[in-house]
Scaffold this motif. Structure first.
Motif, PDB file in Angstrom:
ATOM      1  N   SER A   1      37.958  56.575  41.731  1.00  0.00           N
ATOM      2  CA  SER A   1      36.986  55.940  42.162  1.00  0.00           C
ATOM      3  C   SER A   1      35.848  56.289  41.954  1.00  0.00           C
ATOM      4  O   SER A   1      34.594  56.874  42.332  1.00  0.00           O
ATOM      5  CB  SER A   1      36.615  57.470  42.994  1.00  0.00           C
ATOM      6  OG  SER A   1      38.297  57.315  44.135  1.00  0.00           O
ATOM      7  N   SER A   2      36.188  56.065  40.119  1.00  0.00           N
ATOM      8  CA  SER A   2      34.400  56.061  39.392  1.00  0.00           C
ATOM      9  C   SER A   2      33.249  54.696  39.988  1.00  0.00           C
ATOM     10  O   SER A   2      34.007  53.916  40.167  1.00  0.00           O
ATOM     11  CB  SER A   2      34.921  55.437  37.944  1.00  0.00           C
ATOM     12  OG  SER A   2      33.629  55.939  37.084  1.00  0.00           O
ATOM     13  N   ALA A   3      32.078  55.596  40.007  1.00  0.00           N
ATOM     14  CA  ALA A   3      30.922  54.548  40.137  1.00  0.00           C
ATOM     15  C   ALA A   3      29.944  53.309  39.158  1.00  0.00           C
ATOM     16  O   ALA A   3      30.024  52.671  39.694  1.00  0.00           O
ATOM     17  CB  ALA A   3      29.779  55.135  40.877  1.00  0.00           C
ATOM     18  N   SER A   4      30.964  54.134  37.821  1.00  0.00           N
ATOM     19  CA  SER A   4      30.256  52.957  36.630  1.00  0.00           C
ATOM     20  C   SER A   4      31.213  52.595  35.978  1.00  0.00           C
ATOM     21  O   SER A   4      32.987  52.687  35.814  1.00  0.00           O
ATOM     22  CB  SER A   4      29.372  54.202  35.699  1.00  0.00           C
ATOM     23  OG  SER A   4      29.787  55.556  34.914  1.00  0.00           O
TER      24      SER A   4
ATOM     25  N   PRO B   1      41.534  50.820  22.338  1.00  0.00           N
ATOM     26  CA  PRO B   1      41.428  50.154  23.373  1.00  0.00           C
ATOM     27  C   PRO B   1      42.045  49.904  23.485  1.00  0.00           C
ATOM     28  O   PRO B   1      42.101  49.257  25.082  1.00  0.00           O
ATOM     29  CB  PRO B   1      40.049  49.164  22.899  1.00  0.00           C
ATOM     30  CG  PRO B   1      40.812  48.860  21.195  1.00  0.00           C
ATOM     31  CD  PRO B   1      41.334  50.025  20.808  1.00  0.00           C
ATOM     32  N   ALA B   2      43.558  49.603  23.315  1.00  0.00           N
ATOM     33  CA  ALA B   2      44.923  48.600  24.100  1.00  0.00           C
ATOM     34  C   ALA B   2      45.723  50.282  24.878  1.00  0.00           C
ATOM     35  O   ALA B   2      46.519  49.632  25.215  1.00  0.00           O
ATOM     36  CB  ALA B   2      45.453  48.113  23.145  1.00  0.00           C
ATOM     37  N   ALA B   3      45.260  50.883  24.662  1.00  0.00           N
ATOM     38  CA  ALA B   3      46.307  52.249  24.632  1.00  0.00           C
ATOM     39  C   ALA B   3      46.602  51.854  26.322  1.00  0.00           C
ATOM     40  O   ALA B   3      44.958  51.502  27.392  1.00  0.00           O
ATOM     41  CB  ALA B   3      45.117  53.077  24.610  1.00  0.00           C
ATOM     42  N   PRO B   4      47.251  52.343  27.358  1.00  0.00           N
ATOM     43  CA  PRO B   4      47.484  52.382  29.200  1.00  0.00           C
ATOM     44  C   PRO B   4      46.356  53.791  29.201  1.00  0.00           C
ATOM     45  O   PRO B   4      46.238  54.357  29.145  1.00  0.00           O
ATOM     46  CB  PRO B   4      48.808  52.602  29.004  1.00  0.00           C
ATOM     47  CG  PRO B   4      49.771  52.128  27.944  1.00  0.00           C
ATOM     48  CD  PRO B   4      48.656  52.607  26.568  1.00  0.00           C
ATOM     49  N   GLY B   5      45.456  53.052  30.262  1.00  0.00           N
ATOM     50  CA  GLY B   5      45.178  54.459  30.942  1.00  0.00           C
ATOM     51  C   GLY B   5      43.267  53.922  30.044  1.00  0.00           C
ATOM     52  O   GLY B   5      42.397  54.636  31.348  1.00  0.00           O
ATOM     53  N   ALA B   6      43.554  53.007  29.252  1.00  0.00           N
ATOM     54  CA  ALA B   6      41.532  52.877  28.363  1.00  0.00           C
ATOM     55  C   ALA B   6      40.860  52.469  29.131  1.00  0.00           C
ATOM     56  O   ALA B   6      39.382  53.369  28.972  1.00  0.00           O
ATOM     57  CB  ALA B   6      41.889  52.740  27.283  1.00  0.00           C
ATOM     58  N   GLY B   7      41.000  51.612  30.117  1.00  0.00           N
ATOM     59  CA  GLY B   7      39.897  51.157  31.353  1.00  0.00           C
ATOM     60  C   GLY B   7      39.787  51.741  32.340  1.00  0.00           C
ATOM     61  O   GLY B   7      39.316  51.136  33.326  1.00  0.00           O
ATOM     62  N   ALA B   8      40.436  52.702  32.640  1.00  0.00           N
ATOM     63  CA  ALA B   8      40.495  53.463  33.857  1.00  0.00           C
ATOM     64  C   ALA B   8      38.609  53.494  34.072  1.00  0.00           C
ATOM     65  O   ALA B   8      38.786  54.765  32.772  1.00  0.00           O
ATOM     66  CB  ALA B   8      41.162  54.161  34.376  1.00  0.00           C
ATOM     67  N   ALA B   9      38.910  54.180  35.192  1.00  0.00           N
ATOM     68  CA  ALA B   9      37.059  54.508  35.033  1.00  0.00           C
ATOM     69  C   ALA B   9      35.994  54.316  34.771  1.00  0.00           C
ATOM     70  O   ALA B   9      34.801  53.973  34.450  1.00  0.00           O
ATOM     71  CB  ALA B   9      37.101  56.573  35.642  1.00  0.00           C
ATOM     72  N   GLY B  10      35.821  52.665  35.164  1.00  0.00           N
ATOM     73  CA  GLY B  10      35.403  51.921  33.488  1.00  0.00           C
ATOM     74  C   GLY B  10      35.085  52.526  31.867  1.00  0.00           C
ATOM     75  O   GLY B  10      34.240  52.243  31.856  1.00  0.00           O
ATOM     76  N   GLY B  11      35.917  52.548  31.742  1.00  0.00           N
ATOM     77  CA  GLY B  11      36.529  52.961  30.649  1.00  0.00           C
ATOM     78  C   GLY B  11      36.129  54.754  30.136  1.00  0.00           C
ATOM     79  O   GLY B  11      36.321  54.429  28.633  1.00  0.00           O
ATOM     80  N   THR B  12      36.031  55.213  31.248  1.00  0.00           N
ATOM     81  CA  THR B  12      36.145  56.578  31.224  1.00  0.00           C
ATOM     82  C   THR B  12      37.621  56.561  30.322  1.00  0.00           C
ATOM     83  O   THR B  12      37.189  58.327  29.865  1.00  0.00           O
ATOM     84  CB  THR B  12      35.514  57.380  32.048  1.00  0.00           C
ATOM     85  OG1 THR B  12      34.347  57.080  32.701  1.00  0.00           O
ATOM     86  CG2 THR B  12      35.616  58.616  31.919  1.00  0.00           C
TER      87      THR B  12
END
Length: 367
Positions: free
Chosen positions: A136-139, A237-248
């Motif tokens: 639920s990130s905003a950014s 950067p390819a790690a699973p979940g790296a892109g979660a929450a706008g990259g957080t």
């Protein structure tokens, strides 16, 4: 003592938090079968309700109030949770979450700074381990805001700090991690329910950017900025979940945290398997129960535990779609109870109580 009933729903997003949903279902059940033993284990996947799930499952946990900078740059009163073993639980939803913007999205400058400030407060308190929920990130800032609060510096070519949010990528030239706060001795686990990489067509900007207000041009620029961040921080950067929450997820991975699937991790940490082991009925639920719900969402995880323990499974959902598999469980739709989706959403807790009462009325010992 009566039959043991475990109630473990996810949140009904936008209408009812998981803890409130669990309590409402329990109240409905108790109105019909007051002698049963009700055990509440509200669930989450790392998003909203993560702190509440731990607070209800572990009553001796202590809420620690903190004021942080919200995603729009304004003060937000939030809290993190201190568990009896010295673990700190912090969620992005209540510190840098999209709901805090109240539909006034800030695609360019929304930041995770407040999330990092809450993490820093937990570290300054002396926590031994961190559990970080990032749903639920905003950014779309790659975690730059959070890492800044933890002591990192992200600057332009002239050593001036970059602006907050995705806008900062356009000026980003250097990263200084020499003052970055170390992880606590027990490390940090990051809870997420997505496996997206940081960049590319399945990355943070492309997949999640639109819901945060990024237009196609801004998505492309944010993706380039996240790729630049990856070259500066050096984590995968390819790690699973790296892109979660706008990259957080990536920013925390670069800090040294471990990324993990949210629902199963929360279930283990809050003792759900042990609670389910001797239950007669296990009730789970979510806002929409559909064909995808059986493929890894919270209800699927809870139902699998219940079946393994030999318990009956019940699902309460705001709506139950035609493609949902309900052949071996008791399923109650709030939309069907209320007569319409609008009515169900108007007073969700009342209909959750009605659902709990209906399930209790349908229950027969040994059936």
């Amino acid at each position: 003592m009566g039959t043991k009933i475990v109630i473990a729903p996810d949140s009904f997003k936008g209408t009812c938090a998981a803890g409130d949903a669990a309590r409402a279902i329990a109240e409905g059940w108790a109105s019909v079968r007051p002698d049963d033993r009700l055990v509440l284990r509200p669930m989450a996947d790392g998003g909203e309700g993560t702190v509440d799930a731990f607070a209800i499952a572990i009553p001796t946990a202590e809420r620690m109030r903190v004021r942080v900078t919200g995603p729009a740059g304004l003060p937000v009163d939030a809290s993190w949770l201190l568990l009896p073993d010295g673990t700190g639980v912090v969620e992005i939803a209540s510190t840098s979450g999209i709901e805090l913007l109240h539909n006034a999205l800030r695609p360019r400058d929304a930041s995770t700074l407040g999330f990092g400030q809450a993490i820093r407060a937990a570290l300054d308190h002396g926590v031994k381990r961190l559990i970080l929920g990032i749903g639920s990130s905003a950014s779309t800032d790659g975690g730059i805001g959070a890492l800044t609060a933890l002591g990192a510096r992200f600057t332009d070519a002239y050593d001036v700090s970059v602006p907050p949010g995705a806008a900062g990528f356009e000026e980003l030239a250097k990263v200084d991690l020499t003052r970055l706060h170390p992880l606590p001795e027990g490390g940090a686990v990051v809870l997420t329910d997505v496996t997206n990489p940081l960049t590319g067509p399945r990355g943070a900007a492309a997949v999640f950017g639109p819901q945060k207000g990024l237009d196609p041009d801004q998505i492309a620029r944010a993706d380039e900025g996240l790729a630049l961040l990856a070259t500066l921080l050096g984590a995968d950067p390819a790690a699973p979940g790296a892109g979660a929450a706008g990259g957080t997820g990536y920013g925390l991975l670069a800090w040294g945290a471990r990324l993990a699937g949210g629902a199963a991790e929360i279930g283990e940490l809050t003792g759900l398997p042990a609670a389910v082991a001797d239950a007669a009925v296990v009730i789970t639920g979510e806002g929409s129960y559909d064909g995808q719900s059986a493929a890894g969402k919270t209800p699927a995880y809870v139902a699998a535990l219940a079946r393994e323990a030999g318990a009956r499974v019940a699902v309460v959902a705001g709506r139950i779609s035609a493609d949902a598999d309900t052949h071996d469980l008791d399923a109650v739709s709030l939309t069907a109870l209320a007569g319409s989706a609008e009515a169900a959403m108007t007073d969700t807790q009342a209909w959750l109580r009605a659902a709990g009462a209906q399930l209790a009325a349908n229950h027969r010992e040994g059936a």
